[in-house]
Scaffold this motif. Structure first.
Motif, short mmCIF file in Angstrom:
data_model
loop_
_atom_site.label_atom_id
_atom_site.label_comp_id
_atom_site.label_asym_id
_atom_site.label_seq_id
_atom_site.Cartn_x
_atom_site.Cartn_y
_atom_site.Cartn_z
N LEU A 92 1.13 -1.43 0.10
CA LEU A 92 -0.23 -0.19 0.14
C LEU A 92 0.86 1.71 0.12
O LEU A 92 2.21 1.70 0.74
N GLU A 93 0.71 2.46 -1.22
CA GLU A 93 1.74 3.32 -1.41
C GLU A 93 0.65 4.59 -0.93
O GLU A 93 -0.44 4.54 -1.31
N TYR A 94 0.46 5.33 -0.30
CA TYR A 94 -0.24 6.87 0.16
C TYR A 94 0.05 7.96 0.03
O TYR A 94 1.51 8.50 0.09
N ALA A 95 -0.50 8.91 -0.11
CA ALA A 95 0.22 10.62 -0.21
C ALA A 95 -1.30 11.22 0.42
O ALA A 95 -1.98 11.21 0.86
N LEU A 96 -0.95 12.40 1.26
CA LEU A 96 -1.28 13.26 1.80
C LEU A 96 -1.66 14.35 0.99
O LEU A 96 -1.30 15.45 0.68
N VAL A 97 -3.11 14.86 0.86
CA VAL A 97 -3.27 15.51 -0.27
C VAL A 97 -3.33 17.69 0.64
O VAL A 97 -4.46 17.27 1.62
N LYS A 109 -5.57 17.76 4.56
CA LYS A 109 -7.00 17.57 3.93
C LYS A 109 -7.48 16.13 3.51
O LYS A 109 -8.10 15.80 4.54
N ARG A 110 -6.86 15.20 2.73
CA ARG A 110 -7.20 13.93 2.17
C ARG A 110 -6.18 12.76 2.40
O ARG A 110 -5.55 13.43 1.91
N PHE A 111 -5.90 11.87 2.29
CA PHE A 111 -5.67 10.72 2.61
C PHE A 111 -5.77 9.81 1.26
O PHE A 111 -6.84 9.43 1.65
N VAL A 112 -4.61 9.76 0.84
CA VAL A 112 -4.71 8.72 -0.94
C VAL A 112 -4.32 7.59 -0.99
O VAL A 112 -2.51 8.07 -0.63
N ALA A 113 -5.06 6.61 -1.30
CA ALA A 113 -3.86 4.85 -0.79
C ALA A 113 -4.40 4.10 -2.48
O ALA A 113 -5.52 4.56 -2.11
N ASP A 298 -19.64 8.73 4.91
CA ASP A 298 -19.01 9.96 3.52
C ASP A 298 -17.44 10.16 2.99
O ASP A 298 -17.50 10.13 2.12
N TRP A 299 -16.88 10.00 4.44
CA TRP A 299 -15.39 10.74 4.17
C TRP A 299 -14.72 9.11 3.48
O TRP A 299 -13.33 9.91 2.98
N ASP A 314 -10.18 7.07 -1.03
CA ASP A 314 -9.60 8.77 -0.92
C ASP A 314 -10.94 9.30 0.40
O ASP A 314 -11.54 8.36 0.43
N PHE A 315 -9.39 9.38 1.62
CA PHE A 315 -10.68 9.31 3.07
C PHE A 315 -9.97 10.66 3.24
O PHE A 315 -9.20 11.25 3.46
#
Length: 415
Positions: A92-97, A109-113, A298-299, A314-315
């Motif tokens: 799993l790889e993620y980034a922060l928006v 703002k959001r966590f995308v993985a 819904d987050w 997308d969280f």
């Protein structure tokens, strides 16, 4: 006829050439490993095959936590591209928006993985460019042309041979490491697919294959089932012992290949289920709070995959919502703490879907693989003197130096 459909059934409109190439790459990887007594390529070859609920693991990187502690592991793992290619090795790889708040301060703002295999995205680009570009547009919210992404026109792209297209895909969209990022920022910005080499299809199949043999250790006049660390020592893959994914794949596969006890010993056939991919298996949000309330459902937005097989998460709140990701607390009361991307990843479980035979079969004499005994205390994770911990310490120093340079440059601009 193809064995596997597109991962997660997310790309059913991909052409036959892409699907055929995908299956060929899987078959070639299996063939390079050799024949296993219990891991088979085609799940249809397993009589009365049943889905397994095993083969899932925590998605947060274990190595930096063991070597550097929770706080530094979280800070390093949230550093963006450099941390993705250095630390995110649990499939799993993620980034922060990041977005500015009302005061102009940039905040997460959001966590995308993603759990999507790079090899499938490369296959789409090489064999079905139109579909690939449509998927990129859907995931990124922007249309990119072939020229934009690969610096050649569509006609030139299609005239290149397969190996040339694959090499250019890797150079433009994958990169090599934190010092050699991809030339185009698409995957850096949108986290479309796994970029780290240890998160590859090849690595996944190799690990499963390695542990799919009935390993035993001689114990006096008898033999016992080998422990996972003994197999890792025998195969010179000690690196897997300090990863959530490595330990899970090792123990679960070995458990099927040679069950505990039983006379005569038995094992169960297993295969990657169709479609072959890596999926979000769980996301425990019950301990995430905004004030006294749990985070809104819904987050949590899963995507890129049929129900039960999501490969993208997308969280967090939408841009027009005044709240931010760092408003979320893990737990309540005096023990509550603000979440990080690393914290969120630790609440996620990922893994492949595996088909297992309903009934075990007796292991034949020639199938047993006898390997040496290894003392239980020989394998220890997180020792400062190990090569991996030294690498992570050096990485932490580089990140800290870069942060200091950026801070100095920011202050020097008169801010």
């Amino acid at each position: 006829m193809s064995v596997f459909q597109s991962p997660g059934l997310a790309d059913q409109r991909a052409n036959d050439a892409a699907l055929s190439a995908w299956n060929s790459s899987i078959q070639n990887t299996f063939e390079r490993q050799g024949v296993s007594p219990f891991l088979v390529m085609d799940p249809r070859d397993i009589e009365a095959g049943q889905p397994s609920n095993w083969f899932r693991w925590r998605a947060s990187p274990r190595e930096p936590r063991d070597c550097l502690g929770d706080e530094l592991a979280a800070r390093l793992s949230d550093q963006g591209w450099s941390s993705r290619v250095e630390l995110h090795n649990e499939y799993l790889e993620y980034a922060l928006v990041m977005r500015p708040d009302a005061g102009g301060r940039m905040r997460p703002k959001r966590f995308v993985a993603t759990t999507e295999l790079m090899e499938w995205w490369r296959t789409m680009a090489v064999f079905d460019l139109d579909h690939f570009l449509s998927v990129v547009a859907s995931a990124s919210g922007r249309f990119y042309s072939c020229k934009d992404l690969f610096e050649v026109s569509r006609s030139v792209w299609t005239s290149m041979d397969v190996s040339e297209r694959a090499a250019r895909f890797h150079k433009r969209l994958v990169g090599t490491d934190h010092a050699h990022p991809p030339e185009h920022p698409l995957n850096i910005q949108h986290v479309l697919f796994l970029a780290k080499d240890t998160n590859s299809l090849t690595d996944l199949i190799q690990t499963m294959h390695l542990f799919s043999f009935p390993y035993v250790v001689k114990n006096g006049d008898s033999r016992r089932r080998a422990r996972p660390e003994e197999v890792l020592d025998f195969a010179n893959r000690k690196d897997l012992y300090c990863r959530h994914a490595g330990v899970c794949l090792a123990s679960d596969t070995l458990e099927l290949a040679v069950g505990k006890g039983g006379k005569p010993p038995t094992g169960k056939a297993m295969a990657f289920s169709d479609p072959l991919g890596l999926y979000f298996r769980a996301f425990q949000t019950s301990e995430l709070f905004l004030g006294e309330h749990k985070v809104p459902q819904d987050w949590v937005r899963f995507g890129r995959g049929a129900p039960g097989m999501p490969m993208r998460l997308d969280f967090g709140p939408a841009d027009d919502d005044p709240r931010f990701l760092d408003d979320i607390m893990l737990g309540t009361g005096t023990s509550a703490r603000a979440v990080s991307g690393y914290t969120i990843a630790s609440l996620i479980e990922v893994g492949p879907m595996i088909t297992v035979a309903a009934k075990p079969r007796v292991i034949t004499r020639v199938e047993f693989v006898e390997i040496p005994h290894v003392d239980p205390g020989r394998f220890v994770c997180g020792l400062p003197e190990t090569q991996r911990c030294r690498q992570l310490s050096e990485f932490a120093d580089r990140c800290e130096a870069e942060t200091n340079r950026n801070t100095t440059r920011f202050r020097g601009d008169g801010s």
